[in-house]
Design a protein around this motif. Structure first.
Motif, mmCIF file in Angstrom:
data_model
loop_
_atom_site.group_PDB
_atom_site.id
_atom_site.type_symbol
_atom_site.label_atom_id
_atom_site.label_comp_id
_atom_site.label_asym_id
_atom_site.label_seq_id
_atom_site.Cartn_x
_atom_site.Cartn_y
_atom_site.Cartn_z
ATOM 1 N N UNK A 84 0.461 -0.931 0.122
ATOM 2 C CA UNK A 84 0.114 -0.044 -0.430
ATOM 3 C C UNK A 84 0.281 1.574 0.292
ATOM 4 N N UNK A 85 1.986 1.434 0.457
ATOM 5 C CA UNK A 85 3.047 2.378 1.231
ATOM 6 C C UNK A 85 3.340 2.916 -0.698
ATOM 7 N N UNK A 86 3.724 2.116 -1.780
ATOM 8 C CA UNK A 86 4.126 2.305 -2.752
ATOM 9 C C UNK A 86 3.207 2.933 -3.445
ATOM 10 N N UNK A 87 1.736 2.208 -3.585
ATOM 11 C CA UNK A 87 1.093 2.733 -4.107
ATOM 12 C C UNK A 87 0.099 4.763 -3.919
ATOM 13 N N UNK A 88 0.324 4.458 -2.844
ATOM 14 C CA UNK A 88 -0.360 5.533 -2.594
ATOM 15 C C UNK A 88 1.367 6.749 -2.399
ATOM 16 N N UNK A 89 2.601 6.290 -2.823
ATOM 17 C CA UNK A 89 3.912 7.178 -2.550
ATOM 18 C C UNK A 89 3.994 7.422 -4.395
ATOM 19 N N UNK A 90 2.775 6.928 -5.294
ATOM 20 C CA UNK A 90 3.059 7.325 -6.790
ATOM 21 C C UNK A 90 3.528 8.640 -7.462
ATOM 22 N N UNK A 91 3.319 9.699 -6.937
ATOM 23 C CA UNK A 91 3.281 10.553 -6.888
ATOM 24 C C UNK A 91 4.692 11.359 -6.885
ATOM 25 N N UNK A 92 5.493 10.335 -5.964
ATOM 26 C CA UNK A 92 6.582 10.469 -5.732
ATOM 27 C C UNK A 92 7.633 9.693 -6.102
ATOM 28 N N UNK A 93 7.252 8.532 -6.214
ATOM 29 C CA UNK A 93 7.965 7.364 -7.496
ATOM 30 C C UNK A 93 8.371 8.400 -9.581
ATOM 31 N N UNK A 94 6.886 8.607 -9.194
ATOM 32 C CA UNK A 94 6.751 9.677 -10.986
ATOM 33 C C UNK A 94 8.020 10.948 -11.061
ATOM 34 N N UNK A 95 7.676 11.567 -9.365
ATOM 35 C CA UNK A 95 8.802 12.365 -9.826
ATOM 36 C C UNK A 95 10.720 12.547 -9.750
ATOM 37 N N UNK A 96 10.445 10.732 -8.998
ATOM 38 C CA UNK A 96 12.066 9.944 -9.123
ATOM 39 C C UNK A 96 12.661 9.979 -10.262
ATOM 40 N N UNK A 97 11.801 8.851 -11.489
ATOM 41 C CA UNK A 97 12.104 8.673 -12.509
ATOM 42 C C UNK A 97 11.681 9.207 -13.185
#
Length: 214
Positions: A84-97
């Motif tokens: 769940x923490x990965x899915x709630x953190x998708x905005x940060x993942x998008x920015x990171x990659x």
């Protein structure tokens, strides 16, 4: 039984469209991006997608899930709630990659070990296989001797465990304790790269082969 691999995103992630030949009912596994390409392929295959399935919460596997599910008016199933923490953190993942902006995602249903998903007359067994991420799941069509393993196992390699929540011991236990016992003849689609069989990996994969543990 039929399936088609559609590489998506700059990471060449293996999104899969799988369907029942008898009913033409279909599912999409890990739509990481390129919604228009996926919709065009679904249309060309003349199948009716009834659900989106996610193996884990990394952006290159889930980035287009919400848009595709909305376009097709179907639910999103998976992964296990531990991601769940990965899915709630998708905005940060998008920015990171460097991906296009992504919104947090909550699936319509979390999946657990032992769940079974019907796709027409086909049945997919759900295995919880942590290690790459804590909530990673694998989908297995035992009748077709086929599996979709996300980033747990690759041809000649295994998933990374250096991301938050990764665990090398868990990953090896998932592969050797849950996947290999399914049988050497199971052919699997990894999240990236070419297909292989559990038998080939059990014999030759330098990270998890029998000879490393004999």
């Amino acid at each position: 039984m039929g399936d088609r691999i559609v590489p998506v995103t700059a990471f060449a992630q293996n999104c899969s469209i799988l369907w029942c030949d008898a009913t033409r009912e279909a599912a999409v596994v890990d739509p990481g991006g390129d919604v228009d390409t996926l919709l065009a392929t679904i249309d060309a295959l003349d199948v009716k997608v009834t659900r989106v399935l996610l193996t884990h919460g990394h952006l290159d596997h889930v980035g287009a899930a919400a848009a595709l599910a909305t376009a097709l008016d179907v639910p999103i199933l998976g992964p296990h709630r531990a991601d769940e923490y990965w899915l709630t953190g998708l905005p940060q993942q998008a920015e990171m990659f460097g991906f296009p902006p992504a919104e947090a995602l909550t699936p319509d249903r979390w999946l657990d070990e032992g769940d079974r998903i019907r796709v027409g007359e086909r049945t997919l067994d759900v295995l919880h296989c942590p290690g790459h991420t804590p909530g990673h799941v694998v989908f297995v069509d035992r009748e077709a001797a086929r599996a979709w393993v996300g980033d747990v196992l690759f041809a000649g390699s295994v998933g990374r465990t250096d991301f938050p929540g990764g665990n090398q011991d868990d990953l090896v236990a998932s592969i050797r304790g849950k996947l290999f016992p399914l049988g050497d003849d199971i052919r699997f689609v990894p999240g990236h790269g070419p297909e292989s069989t559990f038998g080939d990996e059990r014999r030759h994969n330098p990270f998890v082969a029998d000879k490393r543990f004999g």
